[in-house]
Design an enzyme around this catalytic site. Structure first.
Site, PDB file in Angstrom:
ATOM      1  N   ARG A  11     -33.873  17.843 -14.004  1.00  0.00           N
ATOM      2  CA  ARG A  11     -34.292  16.562 -13.402  1.00  0.00           C
ATOM      3  C   ARG A  11     -35.522  16.720 -12.487  1.00  0.00           C
ATOM      4  O   ARG A  11     -35.653  16.034 -11.479  1.00  0.00           O
ATOM      5  CB  ARG A  11     -33.162  15.921 -12.576  1.00  0.00           C
ATOM      6  CG  ARG A  11     -31.930  15.583 -13.349  1.00  0.00           C
ATOM      7  CD  ARG A  11     -32.160  14.482 -14.374  1.00  0.00           C
ATOM      8  NE  ARG A  11     -30.911  13.994 -14.926  1.00  0.00           N
ATOM      9  CZ  ARG A  11     -30.274  14.524 -15.968  1.00  0.00           C
ATOM     10  NH1 ARG A  11     -30.783  15.574 -16.603  1.00  0.00           N
ATOM     11  NH2 ARG A  11     -29.131  14.017 -16.397  1.00  0.00           N
ATOM     12  N   CYS A  66     -27.312   7.863 -13.057  1.00  0.00           N
ATOM     13  CA  CYS A  66     -26.643   8.619 -11.993  1.00  0.00           C
ATOM     14  C   CYS A  66     -27.470   8.539 -10.713  1.00  0.00           C
ATOM     15  O   CYS A  66     -28.695   8.684 -10.739  1.00  0.00           O
ATOM     16  CB  CYS A  66     -26.474  10.075 -12.403  1.00  0.00           C
ATOM     17  SG  CYS A  66     -25.130  10.288 -13.579  1.00  0.00           S
ATOM     18  N   GLU A 106     -30.924  11.522  -7.176  1.00  0.00           N
ATOM     19  CA  GLU A 106     -31.730  11.586  -8.405  1.00  0.00           C
ATOM     20  C   GLU A 106     -32.548  10.302  -8.532  1.00  0.00           C
ATOM     21  O   GLU A 106     -33.703  10.314  -8.951  1.00  0.00           O
ATOM     22  CB  GLU A 106     -30.806  11.731  -9.618  1.00  0.00           C
ATOM     23  CG  GLU A 106     -31.546  11.603 -10.936  1.00  0.00           C
ATOM     24  CD  GLU A 106     -30.641  11.712 -12.164  1.00  0.00           C
ATOM     25  OE1 GLU A 106     -29.739  12.571 -12.184  1.00  0.00           O
ATOM     26  OE2 GLU A 106     -30.856  10.926 -13.096  1.00  0.00           O
TER      27      GLU A 106
HETATM   28  N1  EPU Z   1     -15.844  13.049 -13.323  1.00  0.00           N
HETATM   29  C1  EPU Z   1     -14.814  12.626 -12.527  1.00  0.00           C
HETATM   30  N2  EPU Z   1     -14.853  11.342 -12.023  1.00  0.00           N
HETATM   31  C2  EPU Z   1     -15.873  10.502 -12.294  1.00  0.00           C
HETATM   32  C3  EPU Z   1     -16.933  10.944 -13.105  1.00  0.00           C
HETATM   33  C4  EPU Z   1     -16.900  12.224 -13.618  1.00  0.00           C
HETATM   34  O1  EPU Z   1     -13.883  13.380 -12.254  1.00  0.00           O
HETATM   35  O2  EPU Z   1     -15.850   9.370 -11.790  1.00  0.00           O
HETATM   36  C5  EPU Z   1     -15.808  14.404 -13.889  1.00  0.00           C
HETATM   37  C6  EPU Z   1     -15.673  14.362 -15.402  1.00  0.00           C
HETATM   38  O3  EPU Z   1     -14.325  14.251 -15.797  1.00  0.00           O
HETATM   39  C7  EPU Z   1     -16.270  15.683 -15.817  1.00  0.00           C
HETATM   40  C8  EPU Z   1     -17.355  15.918 -14.741  1.00  0.00           C
HETATM   41  O4  EPU Z   1     -17.046  15.070 -13.658  1.00  0.00           O
HETATM   42  O5  EPU Z   1     -15.330  16.710 -15.728  1.00  0.00           O
HETATM   43  C9  EPU Z   1     -18.757  15.661 -15.249  1.00  0.00           C
HETATM   44  O6  EPU Z   1     -18.864  14.299 -15.668  1.00  0.00           O
HETATM   45  P1  EPU Z   1     -19.686  13.872 -16.974  1.00  0.00           P
HETATM   46  O7  EPU Z   1     -19.264  14.688 -18.153  1.00  0.00           O
HETATM   47  O8  EPU Z   1     -19.615  12.393 -17.067  1.00  0.00           O
HETATM   48  O9  EPU Z   1     -21.160  14.323 -16.727  1.00  0.00           O
HETATM   49  P2  EPU Z   1     -22.053  14.232 -15.430  1.00  0.00           P
HETATM   50  O10 EPU Z   1     -22.359  15.640 -15.021  1.00  0.00           O
HETATM   51  O11 EPU Z   1     -21.463  13.350 -14.410  1.00  0.00           O
HETATM   52  C10 EPU Z   1     -24.386  14.341 -16.563  1.00  0.00           C
HETATM   53  C11 EPU Z   1     -25.679  13.671 -16.274  1.00  0.00           C
HETATM   54  C12 EPU Z   1     -25.781  12.353 -17.006  1.00  0.00           C
HETATM   55  C13 EPU Z   1     -25.625  12.615 -18.510  1.00  0.00           C
HETATM   56  C14 EPU Z   1     -24.274  13.284 -18.754  1.00  0.00           C
HETATM   57  C15 EPU Z   1     -24.069  13.677 -20.207  1.00  0.00           C
HETATM   58  C16 EPU Z   1     -26.441  14.233 -14.025  1.00  0.00           C
HETATM   59  C17 EPU Z   1     -26.495  13.819 -12.612  1.00  0.00           C
HETATM   60  N3  EPU Z   1     -25.798  13.409 -14.851  1.00  0.00           N
HETATM   61  O12 EPU Z   1     -23.366  13.539 -16.000  1.00  0.00           O
HETATM   62  O13 EPU Z   1     -27.088  11.860 -16.796  1.00  0.00           O
HETATM   63  O14 EPU Z   1     -25.703  11.400 -19.239  1.00  0.00           O
HETATM   64  O15 EPU Z   1     -24.196  14.496 -17.970  1.00  0.00           O
HETATM   65  O16 EPU Z   1     -24.860  14.787 -20.536  1.00  0.00           O
HETATM   66  O17 EPU Z   1     -27.002  15.262 -14.393  1.00  0.00           O
HETATM   67  C18 EPU Z   1     -28.385  10.528 -15.306  1.00  0.00           C
HETATM   68  O18 EPU Z   1     -28.952  11.557 -14.959  1.00  0.00           O
HETATM   69  O19 EPU Z   1     -28.720   9.393 -14.868  1.00  0.00           O
HETATM   70  C19 EPU Z   1     -27.279  10.610 -16.242  1.00  0.00           C
HETATM   71  C20 EPU Z   1     -26.539   9.564 -16.545  1.00  0.00           C
END
Ligand code: EPU
Length: 299
Positions: free
Chosen positions: A168, A220, A294
């Site tokens: 990012r 995010c 972000e």
């Molecule tokens: N989780 C929770 N509670 C929540 C949300 C998530 O416990 O309310 C847990 C999930 O169960 C999982 C972990 O957190 O174990 C990670 O969540 P997720 O797989 O949804 O991925 P993320 O790391 O939150 C990232 C990117 C997203 C991207 C997704 C898919 C960042 C900040 N976010 O989300 O990017 O779409 O992976 O690859 O890097 C963005 O940057 O705007 C964005 C949406």
């Protein structure tokens, strides 16, 4: 060049928040970049590059901003193949092309690399400028060349030695006061339309399950800390129960701030920012981790 005076940021951002800028300047060809210094002098104000507005949190009221938007927003101009090697094709696209259009073009052509960005409502230029990524894909590492305008150097074609990128993050190495990407060439791996379509379908299915894609959000809000997940930390800190005016954190994913435009209370920048700060403080208080934003704030 097209100039629209008094654009409303609430209509140009996916969070549906933000006041009225001085003007929106659409740069449609190389000559328009030559005329840009005069236009900026004429209107005054602070120049800001604007793509799809999908990662932006903007202040309300009258804003001293000049919005600079690359490419013809309305026309359906297609990306162009500029060359190929054994494994990949090189594709040049306007920075103003919406990602959904670029991703579906890639699917038709059977070119792989951007499937993770399916469903992201940004534009190519913005996706490069923040190195947007999802589902194993990052935008900036795919870029082989780009044209960027800076007030110091004008419009130039640059290669990967001119920038650095990481999670990012994307920045030009040469200092500049601001920059605007005009077009970019990407290296996309040759695959088949079926394979690209099925990867897009898998990513979209996962996205629909885990992200509030039908609500007004800016993606995010926080970056993931190293070896950790901002969404999980925010959820554990109970931010899904916080609410301020028209804003709350999504029940589906705690790292998404939702603007509930139908709740009867007008959404304000102050409410959005104070909720984000409250969430940050909760996570810091509980886990000692300072979440880094972000989302880009124009205050
Ligand atoms: N989780 C929770 N509670 C929540 C949300 C998530 O416990 O309310 C847990 C999930 O169960 C999982 C972990 O957190 O174990 C990670 O969540 P997720 O797989 O949804 O991925 P993320 O790391 O939150 C990232 C990117 C997203 C991207 C997704 C898919 C960042 C900040 N976010 O989300 O990017 O779409 O992976 O690859 O890097 C963005 O940057 O705007 C964005 C949406």
């Amino acid at each position: 060049m097209k100039i629209l005076e008094g654009p409303h940021l609430s209509q140009l951002t996916t969070l549906r928040l933000g006041g009225t800028a001085i003007a929106e300047i659409r740069l449609e060809c190389a000559d328009d970049y030559g005329a840009l210094p005069d236009v900026i002098r004429r209107f005054g104000g602070i120049p800001h590059a604007l793509g799809g507005g999908s990662n932006l949190l903007v202040r309300d009221g009258d804003l001293p901003f000049l919005l600079l938007r690359p490419g013809r927003q309305a026309d359906g101009s297609e990306p162009q193949r500029t060359g190929e090697d054994q494994e990949a094709a090189f594709v040049r696209a306007d920075a103003g092309i919406p990602l959904p259009r670029l991703v579906s073009w890639c699917a038709r052509m059977g070119l792989s690399g951007l499937e993770g960005l399916a469903g992201v409502p940004g534009h190519l230029g913005g996706a490069i400028a923040m190195n947007a990524g999802a589902y194993g894909c990052s935008t900036a590492p795919l870029v082989t060349r780009l044209a960027a305008y800076t007030p110091e150097q004008g419009l130039r074609i640059l290669g990967p030695s001119a920038w650095e990128c990481s999670y990012r993050h994307f920045s030009f190495l040469e200092p500049c006061s601001w920059s605007l990407i005009a077009w970019a060439e990407l290296r996309l791996v040759k695959s088949t339309p079926d394979a690209v379509r099925s990867a897009i379908h898998a990513n979209l299915t996962q996205k629909k399950q885990s992200q509030p894609i039908t609500e007004n959000t800016a993606g995010c809000i926080f970056k993931n800390p190293e070896q950790n997940s901002a969404g999980r930390l925010l959820d554990a800190a109970g931010v899904k129960d916080l609410r301020k005016g028209a804003f709350h954190f999504s029940r589906k994913h705690a790292n998404f701030l939702v603007h509930d435009t139908g709740c009867g209370v007008p959404g304000t920048f102050e409410d959005a920012i104070s909720l984000i700060q409250a969430a940050q403080e909760r996570v810091h208080g509980l886990f000692g981790i300072e979440l880094e934003r972000e989302v880009i704030v124009w205050a």
